[in-house]
Design an enzyme around this catalytic site. Sequence first.
Site, PDB file in Angstrom:
ATOM      1  N   HIS A  11       0.825  -1.209   0.000  1.00  0.00           N
ATOM      2  CA  HIS A  11       0.000   0.000   0.000  1.00  0.00           C
ATOM      3  C   HIS A  11       0.861   1.263   0.000  1.00  0.00           C
ATOM      4  O   HIS A  11       2.027   1.253   0.402  1.00  0.00           O
ATOM      5  CB  HIS A  11      -0.925   0.011   1.222  1.00  0.00           C
ATOM      6  CG  HIS A  11      -0.191   0.033   2.536  1.00  0.00           C
ATOM      7  ND1 HIS A  11       0.354   1.181   3.071  1.00  0.00           N
ATOM      8  CD2 HIS A  11       0.090  -0.957   3.410  1.00  0.00           C
ATOM      9  CE1 HIS A  11       0.935   0.905   4.227  1.00  0.00           C
ATOM     10  NE2 HIS A  11       0.809  -0.390   4.446  1.00  0.00           N
ATOM     11  N   GLU A 103      -7.737   2.016  -0.425  1.00  0.00           N
ATOM     12  CA  GLU A 103      -7.496   3.298  -1.087  1.00  0.00           C
ATOM     13  C   GLU A 103      -6.370   3.187  -2.109  1.00  0.00           C
ATOM     14  O   GLU A 103      -6.394   3.856  -3.147  1.00  0.00           O
ATOM     15  CB  GLU A 103      -7.181   4.375  -0.044  1.00  0.00           C
ATOM     16  CG  GLU A 103      -8.392   4.762   0.801  1.00  0.00           C
ATOM     17  CD  GLU A 103      -8.097   5.882   1.773  1.00  0.00           C
ATOM     18  OE1 GLU A 103      -6.907   6.260   1.934  1.00  0.00           O
ATOM     19  OE2 GLU A 103      -9.051   6.386   2.392  1.00  0.00           O
TER      20      GLU A 103
END
Length: 313
Positions: A11, A103
């Site tokens: 991430h 996200e």
Amino acid sequence: MKPRLILLIRHGESESNKDKKVNEHTPNHVIPLTKNGRNEARLAGIEILKLLNVDDESIIADIEDEQDHKEDRELLKNDYQRMKRTKDTDLVFYTSPYRRTRETLKGIIEVIDRYNELNCGIKVCEGESYQPSGTRRLAHWQCPVFPSGVFENNESVTNFKLMHTNGADPDFVHIEKNFLHYRVKEEPRIREQDFGNFQQTASMTEVMNTRANYGHFFFRFPQGESAADVYDRCSGFQETLFRHFDKSGGKKRDVVAIVTHGIFLRVFLMKWFRWTYEEFESLTNVPNGSVIVMELDEKQDKYVLRTTLPKWC
């Protein structure tokens, strides 16, 4: 049914990567990306596009020019060359249910959607794109767009080009355009290593120092997990992948991409390539937003790691 590529993506930069004090008052699974982390997610999407066999690579350069900030984070080996040139059209994304991985995946998918728009003329309608969350409540996630935990884009495309031939009446010529189909599946087993619940910065610094002396693989955090515990759930996840690869008549998948966390990423590679725990201990986290490449060597019928991993000095 084995995919050409298996990609592991860490991430982008999160608020806790920037400031550990965030962990004192925010549950680990709802910590968001920073502005820089969202940019890293889009850059990871561009890096993934560069790895795919697509119709028009110049479109990728155009998308890259649209980004506010660029940086070179590629870890591919210098002698990397693709083993297969058949077009990639089907991707499967597995994501940790943590907010920062969701996200990150959102940024990656925005880049893929942009490619489909420029290459095939198909734009995702508002409200129909992948949404990382559907509620403001901190400890509860619910997405009305895909309540089953699976999201898929199902567009198909056939393009025709108007051609003029020697002043005669124009002809319509069929042009093959490959739309990048993708599916998203949430997978709790690929979540972050559990470091305990709310974490006091001062006490965690002491715990981290203890782990450095004890060893990263077998050290178990108070009220949390060791990397060896992560290895156990990683084993179950890989067995699921193997079943999907062996399933006759199943959906095609050219690329499997796993959006996860630093520890899980290393444990996944350790389990897959049967590394010893000493080899695991020699590795440090890859940078946020990095894409790790495993490519299928069809002659040997096995995956080859195409990325150089950073090690402790």
